[in-house]
Scaffold this motif. Structure first.
Motif, PDB file in Angstrom:
ATOM      1  N   UNK A 192      76.595 -72.320  -0.648  1.00 39.35           N
ATOM      2  CA  UNK A 192      75.158 -72.545  -0.480  1.00 39.35           C
ATOM      3  C   UNK A 192      74.430 -71.215  -0.674  1.00 39.35           C
ATOM      4  N   UNK A 193      73.571 -71.147  -1.665  1.00 41.68           N
ATOM      5  CA  UNK A 193      72.908 -69.870  -1.947  1.00 41.68           C
ATOM      6  C   UNK A 193      71.407 -69.910  -1.682  1.00 41.68           C
ATOM      7  N   UNK A 194      71.066 -70.472  -0.538  1.00 44.13           N
ATOM      8  CA  UNK A 194      69.697 -70.382  -0.018  1.00 44.13           C
ATOM      9  C   UNK A 194      69.826 -69.932   1.442  1.00 44.13           C
ATOM     10  N   UNK A 195      68.727 -69.484   2.037  1.00 40.59           N
ATOM     11  CA  UNK A 195      68.827 -68.999   3.411  1.00 40.59           C
ATOM     12  C   UNK A 195      69.207 -70.125   4.368  1.00 40.59           C
ATOM     13  N   UNK A 196      70.007 -69.791   5.354  1.00 41.20           N
ATOM     14  CA  UNK A 196      70.201 -70.778   6.405  1.00 41.20           C
ATOM     15  C   UNK A 196      70.251 -70.187   7.799  1.00 41.20           C
ATOM     16  N   UNK A 197      69.786 -71.030   8.712  1.00 40.19           N
ATOM     17  CA  UNK A 197      69.661 -70.674  10.120  1.00 40.19           C
ATOM     18  C   UNK A 197      70.687 -71.468  10.902  1.00 40.19           C
ATOM     19  N   UNK A 198      71.243 -70.848  11.918  1.00 36.63           N
ATOM     20  CA  UNK A 198      72.258 -71.502  12.728  1.00 36.63           C
ATOM     21  C   UNK A 198      71.892 -71.421  14.197  1.00 36.63           C
ATOM     22  N   UNK A 238      67.029 -79.123  -3.803  1.00 39.03           N
ATOM     23  CA  UNK A 238      65.881 -78.224  -3.744  1.00 39.03           C
ATOM     24  C   UNK A 238      65.351 -77.911  -2.352  1.00 39.03           C
ATOM     25  N   UNK A 239      66.173 -78.113  -1.325  1.00 39.38           N
ATOM     26  CA  UNK A 239      65.752 -77.665   0.009  1.00 39.38           C
ATOM     27  C   UNK A 239      65.500 -76.161  -0.056  1.00 39.38           C
ATOM     28  N   UNK A 262      48.075 -68.149  -1.546  1.00 41.76           N
ATOM     29  CA  UNK A 262      48.534 -69.137  -0.540  1.00 41.76           C
ATOM     30  C   UNK A 262      50.062 -69.148  -0.512  1.00 41.76           C
ATOM     31  N   UNK A 263      50.586 -69.098   0.681  1.00 42.39           N
ATOM     32  CA  UNK A 263      52.021 -69.122   0.878  1.00 42.39           C
ATOM     33  C   UNK A 263      52.582 -70.503   0.519  1.00 42.39           C
ATOM     34  N   UNK A 264      53.807 -70.508   0.011  1.00 43.76           N
ATOM     35  CA  UNK A 264      54.417 -71.797  -0.308  1.00 43.76           C
ATOM     36  C   UNK A 264      54.958 -72.471   0.940  1.00 43.76           C
ATOM     37  N   UNK A 265      54.777 -73.765   0.990  1.00 42.03           N
ATOM     38  CA  UNK A 265      55.331 -74.521   2.101  1.00 42.03           C
ATOM     39  C   UNK A 265      56.847 -74.568   1.956  1.00 42.03           C
ATOM     40  N   UNK A 266      57.535 -74.347   3.053  1.00 41.23           N
ATOM     41  CA  UNK A 266      59.002 -74.435   3.031  1.00 41.23           C
ATOM     42  C   UNK A 266      59.455 -75.771   3.617  1.00 41.23           C
ATOM     43  N   UNK A 267      60.336 -76.423   2.916  1.00 40.59           N
ATOM     44  CA  UNK A 267      60.937 -77.659   3.422  1.00 40.59           C
ATOM     45  C   UNK A 267      62.390 -77.350   3.794  1.00 40.59           C
ATOM     46  N   UNK A 268      62.678 -77.489   5.074  1.00 44.78           N
ATOM     47  CA  UNK A 268      64.004 -77.145   5.591  1.00 44.78           C
ATOM     48  C   UNK A 268      64.773 -78.417   5.930  1.00 44.78           C
ATOM     49  N   UNK A 269      65.978 -78.524   5.405  1.00 46.73           N
ATOM     50  CA  UNK A 269      66.822 -79.666   5.764  1.00 46.73           C
ATOM     51  C   UNK A 269      67.567 -79.311   7.048  1.00 46.73           C
ATOM     52  N   UNK A 270      67.395 -80.157   8.053  1.00 41.46           N
ATOM     53  CA  UNK A 270      68.011 -79.894   9.355  1.00 41.46           C
ATOM     54  C   UNK A 270      69.263 -80.751   9.543  1.00 41.46           C
ATOM     55  N   UNK A 271      70.361 -80.092   9.868  1.00 43.39           N
ATOM     56  CA  UNK A 271      71.615 -80.797  10.103  1.00 43.39           C
ATOM     57  C   UNK A 271      72.026 -80.588  11.557  1.00 43.39           C
ATOM     58  N   UNK A 272      71.936 -81.634  12.351  1.00 48.98           N
ATOM     59  CA  UNK A 272      72.414 -81.552  13.733  1.00 48.98           C
ATOM     60  C   UNK A 272      73.893 -81.890  13.722  1.00 48.98           C
ATOM     61  N   UNK A 288      62.995 -90.618   1.955  1.00 49.45           N
ATOM     62  CA  UNK A 288      62.429 -89.839   0.843  1.00 49.45           C
ATOM     63  C   UNK A 288      63.388 -88.701   0.551  1.00 49.45           C
ATOM     64  N   UNK A 289      63.435 -88.286  -0.709  1.00 56.08           N
ATOM     65  CA  UNK A 289      64.275 -87.144  -1.063  1.00 56.08           C
ATOM     66  C   UNK A 289      63.412 -85.881  -1.067  1.00 56.08           C
ATOM     67  N   UNK A 290      64.057 -84.731  -1.128  1.00 54.94           N
ATOM     68  CA  UNK A 290      63.294 -83.484  -1.154  1.00 54.94           C
ATOM     69  C   UNK A 290      62.375 -83.418  -2.387  1.00 54.94           C
ATOM     70  N   UNK A 291      62.856 -83.790  -3.592  1.00 60.58           N
ATOM     71  CA  UNK A 291      61.925 -83.773  -4.739  1.00 60.58           C
ATOM     72  C   UNK A 291      60.709 -84.691  -4.527  1.00 60.58           C
ATOM     73  N   UNK A 292      60.935 -85.852  -3.910  1.00 60.81           N
ATOM     74  CA  UNK A 292      59.803 -86.768  -3.671  1.00 60.81           C
ATOM     75  C   UNK A 292      58.805 -86.165  -2.687  1.00 60.81           C
ATOM     76  N   UNK A 293      59.326 -85.525  -1.646  1.00 64.26           N
ATOM     77  CA  UNK A 293      58.452 -84.910  -0.649  1.00 64.26           C
ATOM     78  C   UNK A 293      57.637 -83.788  -1.296  1.00 64.26           C
ATOM     79  N   UNK A 294      58.293 -82.990  -2.122  1.00 60.37           N
ATOM     80  CA  UNK A 294      57.591 -81.873  -2.775  1.00 60.37           C
ATOM     81  C   UNK A 294      56.570 -82.392  -3.790  1.00 60.37           C
TER      82      UNK A 294
END
Lengths: 230, 254
Positions: free
Chosen positions: B73-79, B43-44, B1-11, B234-240
């Motif tokens: 920032x050393x995780x993937x990011x989308x722009x 942990x995003x 099973x693939x891991x769910x990804x939680x992405x933090x979105x910054x507008x 909620x924080x990312x750790x709480x969501x996970x």
């Protein structure tokens, strides 16, 4: 000559063969206090203290990029002389003999083996299985029935890493090393266990992106420098 | 099973991260650099920057933000926001972005998707879709932050984008966006049933349970969240942690 020898004093020389994103890998080395230079000339390869071969894109294009810049022979020479080298993602795949991506292409042949594609989603028929393999996945110790599991990562890139920790992958192909001894870690995706970290003497490679794997990835790059006295 | 990804979105608007409701009524919630680093350390799994005014003005602001982010920032990011050409994409990738999200320019010129996928690889081309409900089981594609209609049907547009070679879809529900009332389950379900590329769903998460519910009911593995993080609900750790308790796999250690 001073200009050419300029990169001698840099901890890591990052090889640019025409790819766009070199910033993240550069910044990751900067983060651990190492100096870096982005290089693309044969002379620069020859003077490098250590070589990083990053990567994204197709295998054939990558090898073409190296060839066009005359980097293939200098890289091979440096590896023979014992210079440490780390290949990342496509850079790791190019360490191998050949790849099946869009035809059959020759690699650097620093490690014997072939790069092959993941099975197509309809062949695997698993919920959520898609190609490319993109996202976080776990590193495991390869099972060979002989080695002492507890110690098999000691003195390697993964020395400080816990098994089953997640790292970040983006790829549609993966390498099969001819010699299983070269497999340092594996990852499983869609019931296919593949080589995620490869090592042969002074050459090593990660199929994942350490520069995008958070703190874990940074630790791995740090270990690469530490092991090679960089 | 693939891991769910939680992405933090910054507008992003100018120098600030903002948050609105239905992509309007904007409120400043912090600075892009500070929030990105905070969510990275918490942990995003990825970050998503969207410049919400760039397509109306210019994209240099976003380029600066990306340049600064990639230093630490050393995780993937989308722009996304204001990306109109292959040259734009190249500049963002050079600045350290892993993927670019294209919206307006793709609706005007769908070939941009196929050209970009060929040049940079599908894995870095995200088609961003702003969806607004137009009656039963019908959603229309909007652009410019829900300001302009395109006449395109969301489902048809996604099918076409897959053929063109998009690597992922970022699906933002304008109706739910910023409301904290939960995701548009009907919309997401009707897309996850057929989509062969990953769908990042965005818009409406108001609690950890909203996120769990969406993943469970819609068979979705990537969620982008904003309000819930910016307003410390909620924080990312709480969501996970909540997802782990429901036996949904996530990246646990970083």
């Amino acid at each position: 000559m001073v200009m050419i020898k300029n990169n001698e004093k840099f901890d890591v020389s990052i090889i640019n063969y025409g790819i766009n994103n070199l910033k993240s890998v550069s910044m990751a080395f900067q983060k651990i206090g190492k100096t870096y230079k982005i290089i693309e000339k044969p002379e620069e390869v020859l003077f490098a203290k250590s070589l990083i071969l990053p990567g994204i894109g197709a295998f054939g294009d990558g090898m073409k990029g190296l060839k066009k810049r005359g980097l293939i022979e200098p890289i091979k020479q440096k590896i023979n002389e014992g210079t440490p080298m780390l290949g990342i993602c496509l850079g790791m795949q190019m360490l191998f003999t050949e790849s099946e991506e869009f035809g059959l292409y020759d690699g650097l042949n620093l490690i014997s083996g072939r790069v092959i594609p993941f099975k197509k989603p309809k062949e695997v028929n698993l919920k959520g299985y898609k190609v490319p393999h993109m996202g976080w996945n776990e590193l495991k110790k390869p099972y060979d029935g002989i080695k002492n599991f507890e110690s098999s990562w000691n003195g390697t890139l993964l020395a400080d890493i816990n098994e089953k920790i997640d790292v970040y992958f983006v790829h549609s192909y993966y390498p099969i090393p001819k010699n299983k001894e070269n497999i340092l870690a594996t990852t499983t995706y869609g019931n296919q266990e593949f080589c995620a970290v490869v090592k042969k003497e002074n050459v090593c490679g990660t199929q994942f992106h350490p520069e995008k794997s958070g703190n874990v990835g940074i630790q791995i790059l740090k270990k690469f420098c530490e092991l090679n006295n960089i | 099973m693939k891991k769910v990804r939680i992405i933090a979105r910054l507008d992003v608007k100018g120098p600030n991260v903002i948050k609105g409701v239905h992509l309007e009524c904007l409120r400043v919630v912090g600075k892009p650099g500070d929030l990105a680093e905070k969510y990275y350390l918490e942990g995003a799994d990825e970050l998503l920057y969207m410049d919400i005014v760039a397509s109306l003005y210019r994209r240099d602001n976003l380029l600066n933000i990306v340049n600064q982010a990639s230093d630490k920032i050393f995780i993937p990011f989308t722009v996304g926001g204001g990306i109109r050409s292959l040259q734009d994409i190249k500049e963002f990738l050079k600045a350290g972005a892993d993927k670019v999200a294209i919206n307006t320019a793709a609706t005007e010129n769908p070939n941009l998707i196929s050209k970009a996928a060929r040049m940079f690889g599908s894995q870095c081309i995200v088609l961003s879709i702003e969806a607004k409900r137009r009656g039963d089981n019908k959603w229309e594609v909007y652009t410019n932050n829900g300001r302009e209609r395109t006449g395109l049907d969301v489902i048809e547009w996604i099918k076409k984008a897959e053929d063109l070679g998009a690597g992922e879809i970022l699906l933002t529900s304008i109706d739910q966006e910023g409301t904290k009332k939960g995701f548009d389950i009907e919309l997401i379900k009707s897309i996850s049933e057929f989509a062969s590329i990953p769908i990042i769903v965005s818009g409406g998460a108001g609690s950890s349970d909203d996120i769990y519910k969406c993943i469970k009911e819609c068979n979705i593995d990537t969620i982008a969240i904003a309000s819930i993080l910016h307003y410390n609900i909620s924080s990312i750790p709480q969501i996970k942690q909540n997802l782990l308790q429901h036996n949904i796999q996530v990246r646990k250690r970083w």
